[in-house]
Design a protein around this motif. Structure first.
Motif, short mmCIF file in Angstrom:
data_model
loop_
_atom_site.label_atom_id
_atom_site.label_comp_id
_atom_site.label_asym_id
_atom_site.label_seq_id
_atom_site.Cartn_x
_atom_site.Cartn_y
_atom_site.Cartn_z
N LEU A 296 -22.08 45.70 -11.20
CA LEU A 296 -23.20 45.02 -11.85
C LEU A 296 -24.41 44.95 -10.93
O LEU A 296 -25.53 44.75 -11.37
CB LEU A 296 -22.80 43.59 -12.23
CG LEU A 296 -21.67 43.41 -13.21
CD1 LEU A 296 -21.34 41.93 -13.36
CD2 LEU A 296 -22.03 43.99 -14.56
N ALA B 107 -15.61 45.57 -10.47
CA ALA B 107 -16.39 45.28 -11.67
C ALA B 107 -17.64 44.50 -11.32
O ALA B 107 -18.72 44.77 -11.85
CB ALA B 107 -15.54 44.49 -12.66
N THR B 108 -17.51 43.53 -10.42
CA THR B 108 -18.67 42.74 -10.02
C THR B 108 -19.68 43.59 -9.27
O THR B 108 -20.88 43.50 -9.49
CB THR B 108 -18.22 41.56 -9.14
OG1 THR B 108 -17.08 40.97 -9.73
CG2 THR B 108 -19.31 40.54 -9.02
N SER C 248 -15.57 49.84 -22.02
CA SER C 248 -16.67 48.89 -21.80
C SER C 248 -17.60 49.36 -20.68
O SER C 248 -18.81 49.20 -20.78
CB SER C 248 -16.11 47.51 -21.49
OG SER C 248 -15.23 47.58 -20.40
N SER C 249 -17.03 49.97 -19.63
CA SER C 249 -17.89 50.47 -18.54
C SER C 249 -18.72 51.64 -19.01
O SER C 249 -19.86 51.83 -18.60
CB SER C 249 -17.06 50.93 -17.35
OG SER C 249 -16.01 50.08 -17.10
N GLN D 216 -22.24 52.40 -16.94
CA GLN D 216 -21.96 52.24 -15.51
C GLN D 216 -21.43 53.49 -14.84
O GLN D 216 -21.34 53.56 -13.62
CB GLN D 216 -20.95 51.10 -15.30
CG GLN D 216 -21.52 49.73 -15.68
CD GLN D 216 -20.49 48.64 -15.55
OE1 GLN D 216 -19.30 48.86 -15.76
NE2 GLN D 216 -20.94 47.44 -15.22
N ALA E 212 -21.51 50.36 -21.15
CA ALA E 212 -22.52 49.66 -20.36
C ALA E 212 -23.30 50.62 -19.47
O ALA E 212 -24.15 50.19 -18.70
CB ALA E 212 -21.87 48.56 -19.52
N GLN F 212 -12.29 52.32 -18.59
CA GLN F 212 -12.43 51.34 -19.67
C GLN F 212 -13.67 51.70 -20.47
O GLN F 212 -14.71 51.96 -19.89
CB GLN F 212 -12.62 49.94 -19.08
CG GLN F 212 -11.53 49.49 -18.15
CD GLN F 212 -10.22 49.27 -18.86
OE1 GLN F 212 -10.20 49.12 -20.08
NE2 GLN F 212 -9.14 49.30 -18.13
N ASP G 98 -9.88 45.17 -8.89
CA ASP G 98 -10.54 45.35 -10.19
C ASP G 98 -11.74 44.42 -10.35
O ASP G 98 -12.82 44.86 -10.75
CB ASP G 98 -9.55 45.09 -11.33
CG ASP G 98 -8.58 46.25 -11.48
OD1 ASP G 98 -8.89 47.35 -10.98
OD2 ASP G 98 -7.51 46.06 -12.09
N SER G 99 -11.53 43.14 -10.02
CA SER G 99 -12.63 42.19 -10.17
C SER G 99 -13.76 42.49 -9.20
O SER G 99 -14.93 42.43 -9.55
CB SER G 99 -12.15 40.76 -9.92
OG SER G 99 -11.08 40.47 -10.77
N GLY H 33 -11.05 45.50 -18.10
CA GLY H 33 -11.14 46.06 -19.44
C GLY H 33 -12.22 45.42 -20.27
O GLY H 33 -12.18 45.45 -21.49
N THR I 194 -9.21 47.45 -25.13
CA THR I 194 -10.00 46.51 -24.33
C THR I 194 -9.23 45.22 -24.05
O THR I 194 -8.17 44.99 -24.62
CB THR I 194 -11.30 46.13 -25.06
OG1 THR I 194 -10.96 45.39 -26.23
CG2 THR I 194 -12.09 47.35 -25.45
N SER I 195 -9.79 44.40 -23.18
CA SER I 195 -9.06 43.19 -22.79
C SER I 195 -8.90 42.23 -23.97
O SER I 195 -7.92 41.52 -24.05
CB SER I 195 -9.73 42.50 -21.61
OG SER I 195 -10.96 41.96 -22.00
N ASN J 149 -20.44 43.48 -19.58
CA ASN J 149 -20.60 44.29 -18.38
C ASN J 149 -22.02 44.28 -17.82
O ASN J 149 -22.48 45.27 -17.27
CB ASN J 149 -20.18 45.75 -18.63
CG ASN J 149 -18.70 45.87 -18.84
OD1 ASN J 149 -18.14 45.21 -19.72
ND2 ASN J 149 -18.04 46.68 -18.04
N ARG K 199 -16.54 46.86 -33.71
CA ARG K 199 -17.67 46.64 -32.81
C ARG K 199 -17.93 47.89 -31.95
O ARG K 199 -19.08 48.24 -31.69
CB ARG K 199 -17.36 45.44 -31.90
CG ARG K 199 -18.49 45.10 -30.94
CD ARG K 199 -18.13 43.91 -30.08
NE ARG K 199 -17.09 44.20 -29.10
CZ ARG K 199 -17.29 44.88 -27.98
NH1 ARG K 199 -18.48 45.35 -27.69
NH2 ARG K 199 -16.30 45.10 -27.13
#
Lengths: 409, 292
Positions: free
Chosen positions: A79, A75-76, A94-95, A100, A98, A92, A71-72, B261, A368-369, B39, A406
């Motif tokens: 970017l 995600a990195t 958030s992706s 992505q 963003a 997610q 996952d990390s 997430g 979300t987290s 992100n 938000r």
């Protein structure tokens, strides 16, 4: 003037740095599509996905297998410009926000109605589908039939019966239930909400801002303080070891554990969904599915789309192979799930039924987290410290509300 | 001063590495802390001090800072005293000194992750055949869920013993080095003047002479306490995240910035800056107080 030697040493240093930073498994620009998987535990999956990729005729596909914290890493990489074209992940929001991910609504075609709706919903955000579900995983309650018969206990159909059963099955070296080394708060928080007819988030509103939620989470505290839970097992809830070694009469774990449990215990086990709290509640099983997604930064989105469509929608034979030949998953497509022989009897068949009737997204895209941390912290305090469920959940609900505001205004 | 070619040959690669992997990220992090950077590491929405305000009113973050100030208040003096005691003992003995020095130093070479797993899975697991529970069993006690139970908070026992085992040797070596730099003639003069061999020489010669070492050790210990991550993450973290108790600030920031997430680099960076300022502040105050 820079001397030759100095220039050389500077060059060597840059090369060293470059070598450290750019190992992205890239096969050279404009050649192969880059596809990422996390490292599946079952033997044979890596060879299988490499075989699928090789069979694709239109463009070469480089498969990268990613052991460790996928996952990390993913995600990195998303970017940067060095990420994969196609990858597997859960969705997610958030992706999505963003930018992505590439929407994939158009690759489904007629096949869309063949995907289990709840699974597809887990890959939908802001009205668009971003992932083609590959394989469904789900969690459920495993119980030891012989232990139940010996103690004269019936399989529980309400939360109170579950607590009662756990208590009565705790004798000598055997504990009633194992639901994770954190005392159940981690994996049973969601099921507890669902048992009361509540949810994490519902229509962009907090789904547990309700006095009944405190009652539902309070039941987990009751379970924890009953002394019937196994705590601090060597392997956590995702592995069935505590169950197969006879340390517990019941364990909360996943469909993936069925082969190991079958091998150890034969027919001496049954499976159940998480029971309901009251008449207004529902039985439930958490489900999740990795889906194939496309990186919006990819320079070859159309080719990637075509490949995803070919692999995860057209080649149903590969989906069947991927889901059923190695580990134990449910194919996300109803037509495949129905005809799979492994899933027509025993625990597999039960699991398919639970997913059809009682599926709940274990990790919905808009959870979300920040929300998860707030909720899990609250549940942990209630379950382990005996904090007041009302206050804790209210504080968590406020935080979730801010985050929803938000996201959705 | 003009540096020679050899100077740059040896220092250059290290300096470049430091610049690229340490100073640039720190600068970038500072920049990110002023932006809404979800992100993305190239954010566009400037929020000023908004992230800082959020973090300073964020319950869990403040709580973790509080918890770890208390943690530091316990672990720093404890490690200090034990390491000093160990160093005095090892320095005293006249046979096999090198052996004992190595034995106590050896755990420093052990990986935090490996040690955490040994502590969590074999010594302090919660089932009846775990090492600690087996010992308890000899006395007829019930098995204890060491890393789960919060009342009493047995997990501190697990974490503190683990940290002591891993760190004591290192600080002991620092103290031994300091002890061996104390000139022998000071002690001899003191004995001639009638000072007793135990407490008096320790109080009036050894401790004052160890002042520089002590300041360095305290500083390192303090920074290490606030930087706690490895053993906490590996002992208490699960695939469901990290529990709300004994949560080091760095673990909270790790989940904020890199958790699945939602990668929130803005708030994560702001938190990291606050933590840095806090460590720097406490260290300065401590240095002032001790060297005064």
């Amino acid at each position: 003037m820079i001397s030759r030697r100095r220039l050389l040493s500077a060059g060597a240093a840059t090369m060293l740095l470059a070598a450290c930073g750019s190992n992205t498994g890239r096969g050279g620009d404009g050649q192969a599509l880059r596809q990422w998987y996390h490292a599946y535990g079952e033997p044979g999956v890596q060879q299988a996905v490499e075989r699928y990729a090789k069979a694709y005729g239109k463009v070469p596909v480089d498969v990268q297998w990613n052991p460790g914290d996928y996952d990390s890493k993913l995600a990195t990489s998303l970017l940067s410009d060095g990420g994969p074209d196609v990858f597997e992940s859960t969705l997610q929001i958030s992706s999505v926000r963003a930018g992505q991910l590439v929407p994939l609504d158009d690759v489904f075609g007629d096949a869309k109605s063949d995907f289990t709706a709840s699974i597809l919903a887990g890959h939908t955000a802001d009205g668009k589908i971003y992932g083609v579900p590959q394989a469904v995983d789900m969690q459920m309650l495993f119980y030891r039939k012989s232990f139940f018969a010996q103690a004269g206990v019936q399989p529980p159909s309400t939360v109170d019966e579950l607590i009662d059963a756990a208590r009565r099955l705790t004798t000598g070296g055997v504990k009633g239930l194992f639901a994770g080394n954190d005392g159940g708060g981690g994996v049973l928080g969601g099921p507890a909400l669902w048992s009361a007819g509540l949810d994490y988030v519902r229509d962009h509103q907090v789904g547990f801002d309700d006095p009944v939620a405190a009652q539902a989470i309070g039941k987990l505290r009751e379970l924890y303080s009953s002394g019937a839970l196994l705590l601090g097992a060597v392997k956590d809830w995702a592995e069935p070891d505590a169950f197969t070694q006879g340390l517990v009469a019941m364990q909360w774990t996943g469909l993936w554990a069925v082969p190991a449990v079958q091998k150890a215990l034969g027919d001496d086990f049954g499976v159940l969904p998480f029971p309901k709290l009251n008449a207004g509640g529902k039985t439930s099983v958490p489900v999740g599915a990795f889906g194939a997604m496309i990186n919006a930064k990819s320079k070859r989105i159309d080719e990637a789309k075509e490949f995803v469509k070919w692999l995860w929608i057209e080649r149903t034979d590969y989906q069947e192979d991927f889901n059923l030949s190695y580990g134990f998953h449910i194919p996300p497509r109803k037509s495949l799930a129905e005809k799979a022989t492994k899933l027509t009897s025993g625990a597999g068949a039960e699991a398919v039924k639970f997913v059809r009737d009682n599926a709940k997204a274990s990790n919905p895209p808009d959870w979300t987290s920040v929300m998860r941390t707030a909720f899990n912290d609250a549940v942990s305090r209630v379950v382990r410290d005996g904090a007041k469920a009302d206050d804790e959940l209210k504080a968590a609900a406020a935080k979730v509300k801010d985050e929803l505001k938000r996201l959705y205004g | 001063m003009k540096h020679s070619r050899a100077f740059w040959l040896f220092v250059g690669p290290f300096a470049v590495g430091l610049l690229v992997f340490v100073y640039v990220p720190i600068g970038w992090s500072l920049l990110l802390s002023f932006f809404d950077a979800r992100n993305t590491v190239t954010p566009t929405e400037f929020v000023g001090l908004g992230n800082y305000a959020d973090m300073l009113t964020d319950g869990p973050f403040l709580q973790s800072l509080g918890t770890f100030s208390v943690f530091a208040a316990f672990i720093v003096p404890l490690t200090f005293v034990l390491a000093l005691a160990l160093a005095l003992l090892v320095n005293q003995i006249s046979f096999m000194q090198a052996f004992f020095r190595s034995v106590f130093f050896l755990p420093t070479a052990c990986s935090y992750v490996v040690a955490s797993l040994v502590w969590k899975l074999s010594i302090f697991n919660g089932v009846r055949f775990g090492l600690a529970n087996t010992v308890l069993g000899w006395f007829g006690a019930e098995p204890v869920a060491w890393t789960v139970s919060t009342s009493p908070p047995w997990y501190w026992l697990v974490l503190v013993t683990l940290r002591l085992w891993l760190q004591l040797g290192f600080y002991m070596i620092l103290f031994i080095a300091g002890l061996q730099r104390i000139p022998q003639h000071l002690y001899e003069a003191a004995w001639i003047d009638g000072a007793s061999r135990g407490w008096q020489t320790l109080r009036y010669i050894t401790l004052p002479q160890l002042r520089t070492t002590s300041v360095a050790v305290l500083l390192l210990l303090l920074v290490a306490a606030y930087q706690a991550f490895d053993e906490f993450y590996n002992v208490l973290g699960t695939d469901r995240g990290y529990p709300p108790f004994a949560r080091p600030p760095l673990i909270y920031l790790y989940y904020t910035a890199l958790g699945s997430g939602g990668q929130d680099f803005g708030h994560g960076s702001a938190g990291a800056m606050i933590l840095t300022l806090l460590i720097a502040g406490v260290t300065l105050v401590q240095g002032k107080v001790i060297t005064r």
